[in-house]
Design a protein around this motif. Structure first.
Motif, PDB file in Angstrom:
ATOM      1  N   LYS A  79       0.809  -1.219  -0.131  1.00 17.92           N
ATOM      2  CA  LYS A  79      -0.297   0.126  -0.219  1.00 17.92           C
ATOM      3  C   LYS A  79       1.306   1.658   0.071  1.00 17.92           C
ATOM      4  CE  LYS A  79      -3.649   0.754   1.423  1.00 17.92           C
ATOM      5  NZ  LYS A  79      -4.846   0.664   2.900  1.00 17.92           N
ATOM      6  N   GLN A  80       1.874   0.802   0.823  1.00 15.50           N
ATOM      7  CA  GLN A  80       2.919   2.310   0.403  1.00 15.50           C
ATOM      8  C   GLN A  80       3.107   2.785  -0.482  1.00 15.50           C
ATOM      9  OE1 GLN A  80       5.981   1.792   3.792  1.00 15.50           O
ATOM     10  NE2 GLN A  80       4.766   1.795   5.340  1.00 15.50           N
ATOM     11  N   ARG A  81       4.053   2.405  -1.644  1.00 16.04           N
ATOM     12  CA  ARG A  81       4.334   1.839  -3.391  1.00 16.04           C
ATOM     13  C   ARG A  81       3.307   2.495  -3.827  1.00 16.04           C
ATOM     14  NH1 ARG A  81       6.971  -3.376  -1.740  1.00 16.04           N
ATOM     15  NH2 ARG A  81       5.215  -4.867  -2.561  1.00 16.04           N
ATOM     16  N   LEU A  82       1.784   2.156  -3.326  1.00 15.83           N
ATOM     17  CA  LEU A  82       0.470   2.493  -4.433  1.00 15.83           C
ATOM     18  C   LEU A  82       0.951   4.149  -4.123  1.00 15.83           C
ATOM     19  CD1 LEU A  82      -2.446   1.113  -3.449  1.00 15.83           C
ATOM     20  CD2 LEU A  82      -0.928   1.098  -5.696  1.00 15.83           C
ATOM     21  N   ARG A  83       1.587   4.771  -3.299  1.00 12.77           N
ATOM     22  CA  ARG A  83       1.966   6.350  -2.975  1.00 12.77           C
ATOM     23  C   ARG A  83       2.850   7.081  -3.769  1.00 12.77           C
ATOM     24  NH1 ARG A  83      -0.560   4.795   2.064  1.00 12.77           N
ATOM     25  NH2 ARG A  83       1.460   4.406   3.536  1.00 12.77           N
ATOM     26  N   ASP A  84       3.747   6.030  -4.102  1.00 11.55           N
ATOM     27  CA  ASP A  84       5.171   6.593  -5.194  1.00 11.55           C
ATOM     28  C   ASP A  84       4.541   7.314  -5.675  1.00 11.55           C
ATOM     29  OD1 ASP A  84       7.680   5.833  -5.824  1.00 11.55           O
ATOM     30  OD2 ASP A  84       7.241   5.447  -7.621  1.00 11.55           O
ATOM     31  N   THR A  85       5.572   8.166  -6.203  1.00 11.91           N
ATOM     32  CA  THR A  85       5.078   8.562  -7.586  1.00 11.91           C
ATOM     33  C   THR A  85       4.818   8.170  -9.044  1.00 11.91           C
ATOM     34  OG1 THR A  85       5.710  11.305  -7.024  1.00 11.91           O
ATOM     35  CG2 THR A  85       5.293  11.089  -8.338  1.00 11.91           C
ATOM     36  N   ARG A  86       5.442   7.141  -8.859  1.00 13.53           N
ATOM     37  CA  ARG A  86       5.626   6.916 -10.441  1.00 13.53           C
ATOM     38  C   ARG A  86       4.343   5.717 -10.241  1.00 13.53           C
ATOM     39  NH1 ARG A  86      11.811   4.593 -10.090  1.00 13.53           N
ATOM     40  NH2 ARG A  86      10.839   4.691  -8.221  1.00 13.53           N
ATOM     41  N   THR A  87       4.534   4.620  -9.503  1.00  5.61           N
ATOM     42  CA  THR A  87       2.919   4.509  -8.817  1.00  5.61           C
ATOM     43  C   THR A  87       2.275   5.184  -9.706  1.00  5.61           C
ATOM     44  OG1 THR A  87       4.140   3.029  -7.767  1.00  5.61           O
ATOM     45  CG2 THR A  87       2.325   2.927  -7.878  1.00  5.61           C
ATOM     46  N   ARG A  88       1.710   5.938  -8.607  1.00  2.00           N
ATOM     47  CA  ARG A  88       0.316   7.003  -8.979  1.00  2.00           C
ATOM     48  C   ARG A  88       0.348   7.586 -10.593  1.00  2.00           C
ATOM     49  NH1 ARG A  88      -1.768   9.909  -4.518  1.00  2.00           N
ATOM     50  NH2 ARG A  88      -1.989  11.396  -5.900  1.00  2.00           N
ATOM     51  N   ASN A  89       1.540   7.822 -11.618  1.00  2.00           N
ATOM     52  CA  ASN A  89       1.517   7.770 -12.075  1.00  2.00           C
ATOM     53  C   ASN A  89       0.706   6.760 -13.417  1.00  2.00           C
ATOM     54  OD1 ASN A  89       1.684  11.084 -11.935  1.00  2.00           O
ATOM     55  ND2 ASN A  89       3.808  10.229 -12.049  1.00  2.00           N
ATOM     56  N   ARG A  90       1.447   5.870 -13.405  1.00  2.00           N
ATOM     57  CA  ARG A  90       0.767   4.502 -13.855  1.00  2.00           C
ATOM     58  C   ARG A  90      -0.930   5.024 -14.227  1.00  2.00           C
ATOM     59  NH1 ARG A  90       2.283   0.679 -11.080  1.00  2.00           N
ATOM     60  NH2 ARG A  90      -0.068  -0.389 -11.234  1.00  2.00           N
ATOM     61  N   LEU A  91      -1.174   4.368 -12.618  1.00  3.61           N
ATOM     62  CA  LEU A  91      -2.228   4.152 -11.858  1.00  3.61           C
ATOM     63  C   LEU A  91      -2.958   5.086 -12.390  1.00  3.61           C
ATOM     64  CD1 LEU A  91      -2.060   3.019  -8.421  1.00  3.61           C
ATOM     65  CD2 LEU A  91      -2.322   1.340 -10.617  1.00  3.61           C
ATOM     66  N   PHE A  92      -2.943   6.958 -12.555  1.00  4.77           N
ATOM     67  CA  PHE A  92      -3.369   7.354 -13.217  1.00  4.77           C
ATOM     68  C   PHE A  92      -3.890   7.315 -15.033  1.00  4.77           C
ATOM     69  CE2 PHE A  92      -3.892  11.877 -15.910  1.00  4.77           C
ATOM     70  CZ  PHE A  92      -5.126  12.337 -15.396  1.00  4.77           C
ATOM     71  N   CYS A  93      -2.892   6.887 -15.766  1.00  3.57           N
ATOM     72  CA  CYS A  93      -2.759   6.567 -17.214  1.00  3.57           C
ATOM     73  C   CYS A  93      -3.513   5.304 -16.953  1.00  3.57           C
ATOM     74  CB  CYS A  93      -1.610   6.069 -17.595  1.00  3.57           C
ATOM     75  SG  CYS A  93       0.250   7.468 -17.652  1.00  3.57           S
ATOM     76  N   GLU A  94      -3.217   4.294 -15.847  1.00  7.23           N
ATOM     77  CA  GLU A  94      -4.394   3.057 -16.667  1.00  7.23           C
ATOM     78  C   GLU A  94      -6.088   3.560 -15.996  1.00  7.23           C
ATOM     79  OE1 GLU A  94      -1.128  -0.170 -15.166  1.00  7.23           O
ATOM     80  OE2 GLU A  94      -3.191   0.251 -13.544  1.00  7.23           O
ATOM     81  N   ARG A  95      -6.030   4.455 -15.477  1.00  2.81           N
ATOM     82  CA  ARG A  95      -7.237   4.305 -15.546  1.00  2.81           C
ATOM     83  C   ARG A  95      -7.774   5.652 -16.399  1.00  2.81           C
ATOM     84  NH1 ARG A  95      -6.710   7.309 -11.117  1.00  2.81           N
ATOM     85  NH2 ARG A  95      -6.582   6.155  -9.380  1.00  2.81           N
ATOM     86  N   VAL A  96      -8.270   6.409 -17.073  1.00  2.00           N
ATOM     87  CA  VAL A  96      -7.717   7.197 -18.391  1.00  2.00           C
ATOM     88  C   VAL A  96      -7.909   6.965 -19.285  1.00  2.00           C
ATOM     89  CG1 VAL A  96      -6.924   9.192 -19.534  1.00  2.00           C
ATOM     90  CG2 VAL A  96      -6.814   9.174 -17.176  1.00  2.00           C
ATOM     91  N   ALA A  97      -7.065   5.267 -19.346  1.00  2.00           N
ATOM     92  CA  ALA A  97      -7.152   4.513 -20.673  1.00  2.00           C
ATOM     93  C   ALA A  97      -8.299   3.462 -20.809  1.00  2.00           C
ATOM     94  CB  ALA A  97      -6.116   3.732 -20.786  1.00  2.00           C
ATOM     95  N   ALA A  98      -9.001   3.621 -19.560  1.00  2.00           N
ATOM     96  CA  ALA A  98     -10.215   2.678 -19.212  1.00  2.00           C
ATOM     97  C   ALA A  98     -11.466   3.214 -19.229  1.00  2.00           C
ATOM     98  CB  ALA A  98      -9.777   1.733 -18.012  1.00  2.00           C
ATOM     99  N   THR A  99     -10.992   4.795 -18.700  1.00  2.00           N
ATOM    100  CA  THR A  99     -12.716   5.018 -19.265  1.00  2.00           C
ATOM    101  C   THR A  99     -12.451   6.713 -19.278  1.00  2.00           C
ATOM    102  OG1 THR A  99     -11.410   6.879 -17.685  1.00  2.00           O
ATOM    103  CG2 THR A  99     -12.593   5.144 -15.997  1.00  2.00           C
ATOM    104  N   HIS A 100     -11.789   6.774 -20.453  1.00  2.00           N
ATOM    105  CA  HIS A 100     -11.988   7.517 -21.878  1.00  2.00           C
ATOM    106  C   HIS A 100     -12.008   6.453 -23.044  1.00  2.00           C
ATOM    107  CE1 HIS A 100     -10.563  10.485 -18.699  1.00  2.00           C
ATOM    108  NE2 HIS A 100     -10.894  10.855 -19.093  1.00  2.00           N
TER     109      HIS A 100
END
Length: 230
Positions: free
Chosen positions: A74-95
């Protein structure tokens, strides 16, 4: 009757190992559930590593314990690189490519790229791609439609009563002072899906948090029970 207390203790002593085995199985099943869930990859990969450990039940117990593998993931989820990847994944899935082709393509390109590529998409690329999609939609007068009053009423209802906080926020933003039909259309195009995805992610994490704490507490209780029998 004089032997009853001793008999009861013997029965309890026999049952405690069986309860421990059941608790260990339940804990392993919970880690397996997380490994197979829709939670972020960091949590799923960490769970699989615990399940495959040669330490067996001890690895599962350590993974569920405070400060163990689950918390570290869970701590790794707060890492900036991880957050950026999750954001990109979410955008690709919802847009969707149908409504937001530029955003979808840019997000997928960022996912295939490097950490700096994903950081650039988060900081400026997403907004620029959104603007390109808006310009295309605005120019497509043939397919342009006015947002009906009933659609605004529906968004207003979501803004007030939807159980998901992120959906409510997205709906409120679509109806903010100065918002246009395009903002409401974008809510239906991707804002609603994005909010729902965030709400679902949060719900899954809360369930995983609660179950992790519950299994750890059960392990501690059983350990105390075993110690009391010795």
């Amino acid at each position: 009757w004089a032997d009853a207390p001793g008999t009861a203790r013997a029965v309890a002593a026999d049952e405690t190992p069986a309860l421990s085995a059941l608790a260990a199985e339940a804990a392993r099943n919970e880690v397996l559930r997380i490994a197979k869930s829709g939670l972020p990859a960091e949590l799923r990969t960490s769970a699989w590593n615990a399940l495959r450990s040669t330490l067996g039940d001890a690895a599962i117990e350590a993974w569920l314990a405070p400060g163990g593998g689950y918390d570290l993931a869970k701590q790794r989820l707060r890492d900036t690189r991880t957050r950026n990847r999750l954001f990109c994944e979410r955008v690709a899935a919802t847009h969707t490519p149908e409504f937001s082709p530029q955003v979808n393509a840019a997000a997928r390109t960022a996912l295939k790229g490097t950490d700096p590529d994903r950081a650039a998409f988060v900081s400026t690329g997403y907004e620029r791609a959104q603007q390109r999609d808006r310009e295309v939609r605005a120019a497509d007068t043939e397919h342009q439609q006015e947002v009906a009053a009933r659609e605004r009423d529906f968004v207003a209802a979501l803004a007030a009563t939807d159980p998901g906080g992120e959906v409510r926020t997205a709906a409120q933003w679509a109806l903010r002072p100065g918002a246009t039909d395009a903002d409401v259309a974008e809510f239906f195009g991707y804002g609603w899906a994005t909010g729902a995805t965030l709400d679902l992610e949060g719900h899954r994490l809360r369930i995983a948090d609660g179950e992790t704490r519950r299994h750890h507490a059960l392990t501690l209780l059983l350990r105390k029970a075993l110690a009391a029998e010795e």
